[in-house]
Scaffold this active site. Structure first.
Site, PDB file in Angstrom:
ATOM      1  CD  GLU A 175      -7.335  -4.161 -17.933  1.00  0.00           C
ATOM      2  OE1 GLU A 175      -7.027  -5.081 -17.169  1.00  0.00           O
ATOM      3  OE2 GLU A 175      -8.059  -3.203 -17.583  1.00  0.00           O
ATOM      4  CG  HIS A 248      -6.052  -9.505 -18.923  1.00  0.00           C
ATOM      5  ND1 HIS A 248      -5.773  -9.651 -17.589  1.00  0.00           N
ATOM      6  CD2 HIS A 248      -6.508  -8.239 -19.068  1.00  0.00           C
ATOM      7  CE1 HIS A 248      -6.044  -8.537 -16.943  1.00  0.00           C
ATOM      8  NE2 HIS A 248      -6.501  -7.662 -17.814  1.00  0.00           N
ATOM      9  CB  CYS A 366      -1.271 -12.986 -14.223  1.00  0.00           C
ATOM     10  SG  CYS A 366      -2.502 -13.742 -15.259  1.00  0.00           S
TER      11      CYS A 366
HETATM   12  O1  SUG Z   1      -7.531  -8.115 -13.084  1.00  0.00           O
HETATM   13  N1  SUG Z   1      -7.842 -10.383 -10.449  1.00  0.00           N
HETATM   14  C1  SUG Z   1      -7.055  -9.884 -11.563  1.00  0.00           C
HETATM   15  C2  SUG Z   1      -6.289 -11.003 -12.247  1.00  0.00           C
HETATM   16  C3  SUG Z   1      -5.307 -10.442 -13.225  1.00  0.00           C
HETATM   17  C4  SUG Z   1      -4.668 -11.501 -14.062  1.00  0.00           C
HETATM   18  N2  SUG Z   1      -3.714 -10.927 -14.936  1.00  0.00           N
HETATM   19  C5  SUG Z   1      -3.455 -11.294 -16.204  1.00  0.00           C
HETATM   20  N3  SUG Z   1      -4.254 -12.084 -16.857  1.00  0.00           N
HETATM   21  N4  SUG Z   1      -2.427 -10.782 -16.777  1.00  0.00           N
HETATM   22  C6  SUG Z   1      -7.946  -9.161 -12.572  1.00  0.00           C
HETATM   23  O2  SUG Z   1      -9.047  -9.666 -12.851  1.00  0.00           O
HETATM   24  C7  SUG Z   1      -9.183 -10.138  -8.400  1.00  0.00           C
HETATM   25  C8  SUG Z   1      -8.970  -9.372  -7.127  1.00  0.00           C
HETATM   26  C9  SUG Z   1      -9.965  -9.562  -6.043  1.00  0.00           C
HETATM   27  O3  SUG Z   1     -11.071 -10.029  -6.253  1.00  0.00           O
HETATM   28  O4  SUG Z   1      -9.625  -9.173  -4.914  1.00  0.00           O
HETATM   29  C10 SUG Z   1      -8.378  -9.552  -9.551  1.00  0.00           C
HETATM   30  O5  SUG Z   1      -8.265  -8.339  -9.624  1.00  0.00           O
END
Ligand code: SUG
Length: 443
Positions: A175, A248, A366
């Protein structure tokens, strides 16, 4: 050792930003599923955040979004006809697939790659390993595009090495920087890699939500980048933290140089781990652990205080760049006041409004990829990505010209959205002087 300066590359929110609830275990994303989004407002929020950081004297750059819907992925399932036919069939026969292929999730640049600065690698170059994001399909289709964009920016082989992503699948599920933190004191640096699951038998696992990152993936990243075995630490995310919604590690911990701000449920056996880290990096290292009784992990997941950016200011003190959601919660505000009054490098908390990204579970941390660079390496970066007042103005105009202010799930079936995205991103790649980085520019 050469001086390194951190440059934050923030992901530009793409034109298809929407709420499809695609990430199980990401509570904000699931709870906003089906809501109407405003891609224009989301992209402008992201740009305003970059401007806020740049005006504090913090070096800032932009990272372009990917084009969606991902036509090649849709064509794996629906093989014939025009792009419009494929989108229309997908909407009728497999709307969930269309939603997965339409996510603007590349905006969360912290998940784009793991970055190891040149001071810490065997060959003295900056290494980047694009994340395969194998745990979720809608994210896994980012890897090829991310690799291409990273190679356009970090193309100078004397200073940079952009690896291929690790192989797809659970074994090497990676990730990116969301599970990596680099700490440094005069005794040296340590790279903290967090994983959700490993091959270790008898390891406690989360019961409710997926553990996305594999330990094997982090070990492979260390090996590829030539990070010394002594400076790499592998810590398991606390399964209770994952079950509270910390998918994460950067949802419960943030570190910069000699300071780390974290929750006790960020890692399993966190006290023991932190003691080991202190022994390695010595008394200059300061770690502020927030206990469950001070702020529960589930409140931390709701308001994201640890998904703040912890940045060095020009006067060498540090600031926390926190989501505006933190300001509306008394216990979080009080926590910040306490931490600010303690003996540590933190001198300020600044709030940023990234509400649209937060609704999908992505806070300030993020949205950015941290890249520690020497001056010589910074001078050979590809493209025109450094954030200036002029670029800010041009990007705002570009968003206002191309982005919709309303998108619901049914709009994903509109073939015009694909064309709008191509027109917008074609113009963007020219504005950023990146050349051809999108599939539609190659055919
Ligand atoms: O991977 N949300 C992302 C959020 C990522 C956050 N990043 C960090 N914590 N570094 C995920 O869960 C939701 C997209 C949607 O539903 O269209 C999404 O992918």
């Amino acid at each position: 050792m050469p001086d390194l300066v951190e440059l934050n590359f923030d992901g530009i929110v793409g034109p298809t930003h929407n709420y499809s609830g695609l990430s199980a275990g990401n509570l904000a994303c699931v709870s906003h599923s089906g809501k109407v989004s405003n891609p224009r407002a989301a992209a402008l929020e992201g740009l305003a955040k970059m401007q806020q950081l740049a005006s504090l004297g913090i070096p800032q750059a932009v990272f372009p979004p990917q084009h969606r819907p991902h036509i090649a992925a849709l064509r794996t399932r629906f093989t014939g006809g025009t792009d419009a036919d494929v989108i229309e069939r997908a909407y009728r026969e497999d709307p969930a697939l269309l939603a997965r292929c339409s996510s603007a999730s590349s905006m969360w640049a912290a998940n784009s790659a793991t970055v190891i600065p040149s001071t810490d690698t065997a060959d003295g170059r900056l290494h980047l390993v694009p994340a395969n994001l194998s745990a979720m399909f809608h994210r896994s289709i980012e890897a090829a595009g991310t690799t291409r964009i990273l190679r356009a920016i970090f193309g100078d082989r004397e200073h940079f090495c952009v690896h291929d992503p690790l192989p797809d699948g659970a074994e090497f599920a990676d990730e990116g920087a969301a599970n990596h933190s680099r700490l440094q004191t005069s005794l040296g640096s340590a790279h903290l890699f967090s994983f959700g699951r490993s091959q270790h038998e008898g390891e406690r696992r989360p019961q409710l939500h997926p553990a996305r990152q594999s330990r094997t993936a982090s070990e492979a990243v260390v090996e590829r980048c030539g990070v010394s075995a002594e400076s790499a630490l592998y810590w398991q995310q606390d399964p209770d933290g994952i079950d509270a919604g910390a998918f994460h590690t950067d949802v419960l911990a943030v570190g910069n140089l000699n300071f780390m701000f974290c929750h006790e449920l960020a890692w399993a056996s966190s006290q023991q781990r932190i003691a080991e880290l202190r022994a390695r990096l010595g008394p200059e290292l300061q770690i502020r652990v927030v206990t469950q009784s001070e702020l529960s992990a589930s409140d931390a997941v709701k308001h994201y205080p640890f998904n703040s950016q912890l940045v060095s200011l020009p006067d060498r003190s540090m600031a926390l760049i926190a989501p505006a959601e933190c300001a509306s919660k008394d216990s979080v505000r009080e926590l910040f006041v306490r931490v600010l009054s303690e003996a540590n490098p933190l001198s300020a908390v600044h709030y940023v409004d990234v509400h649209s990204s937060m609704n999908n579970g992505g806070g300030p941390a993020c949205l950015r990829l941290r890249v520690l660079l020497t001056a010589a390496a910074r001078a050979v970066l590809g493209g025109r990505l450094l954030f200036t007042n002029t670029l800010y103005q041009s990007l705002q105009d570009w968003v206002r010209k191309h982005y919709r202010d309303r998108l619901d799930i049914a709009d994903l079936a509109d073939p015009q959205l694909l064309i709008e995205g191509q027109t917008a991103l074609d113009e963007l790649s020219q504005l950023l002087a990146l050349g051809s980085i999108y599939d539609f520019q190659m055919s």
